[in-house]
Scaffold this motif. Sequence first.
Motif, mmCIF file in Angstrom:
data_model
loop_
_atom_site.group_PDB
_atom_site.id
_atom_site.type_symbol
_atom_site.label_atom_id
_atom_site.label_comp_id
_atom_site.label_asym_id
_atom_site.label_seq_id
_atom_site.Cartn_x
_atom_site.Cartn_y
_atom_site.Cartn_z
ATOM 1 N N LEU A 1 30.037 -78.537 -27.633
ATOM 2 C CA LEU A 1 28.810 -78.074 -26.461
ATOM 3 C C LEU A 1 29.602 -77.413 -25.551
ATOM 4 O O LEU A 1 30.787 -77.661 -25.037
ATOM 5 N N SER B 1 28.362 -75.414 -19.859
ATOM 6 C CA SER B 1 26.982 -74.865 -19.250
ATOM 7 C C SER B 1 25.744 -75.842 -19.820
ATOM 8 O O SER B 1 24.887 -75.834 -19.076
ATOM 9 N N ASP B 2 25.985 -76.517 -20.883
ATOM 10 C CA ASP B 2 24.713 -77.378 -21.533
ATOM 11 C C ASP B 2 24.694 -78.402 -20.412
ATOM 12 O O ASP B 2 25.365 -79.292 -20.107
ATOM 13 N N ASN C 1 23.301 -81.151 -21.109
ATOM 14 C CA ASN C 1 23.732 -82.588 -21.710
ATOM 15 C C ASN C 1 24.870 -82.708 -21.471
ATOM 16 O O ASN C 1 25.552 -84.058 -22.012
ATOM 17 N N LYS C 2 25.886 -81.778 -21.367
ATOM 18 C CA LYS C 2 27.288 -82.095 -21.320
ATOM 19 C C LYS C 2 27.955 -83.440 -20.367
ATOM 20 O O LYS C 2 28.629 -84.223 -21.017
#
Length: 201
Positions: free
Chosen positions: A172, A175-176, A178-179
């Motif tokens: 991932l 910038s995701d 969910n990171k």
Amino acid sequence: MAGYFEAAGGPGGGAAIALDEVEISILRSLATQLLELIGPAPGGEDATDLDALFAEGSTEPPEDPALARLFPDAYGEPGREHDEESRRLSAEFRRFTEGELRARKRENLLAMVRALDAVAPAEGEEGAGAAVLTLKPEESQRWLSALNDLRLAIATRLDITDEDSSDRLFSLPDSDPNKPMVMAYFWLGGLQESLVETMLS
């Protein structure tokens, strides 16, 4: 010792870990959020363990996917449509056991929060590096259960169902959105694994 559990010296054994203020804050926040999701003890906050034991709960599985994973049906295969008999047996089992199970999970999470509060710097104080949290053997077992529940809840939110879906999270981008949750998931896994190793040593 920073970051992972190690055996604690002294009589009776136990486990110890060095946590900085950010780590304490993250763990406390995750535990508090799961406590809120699980909800109050049967009969309210003043209910006793005996109240929880005899309280009749719902016969229906929780609607929230994370709670459904924490309180699965006792009969039938996960992920498959249950037949009428499996549904009936699961409903009856849930009616008499879910209240006690919820109470136990709440107690484990509350034990985690209390232990974190005991080592966290007082409001207005600046922490002097990492604080060392020491757990007795029985406290270690509560923490192990709480860490497992936290990981299961996060895994549900991230749609992790097997090793393959877990592996894809490594790629991932930063910038995701969910990171941060992914990082928490893997960190909790490291804590859980090191605590198990410590308890078995």
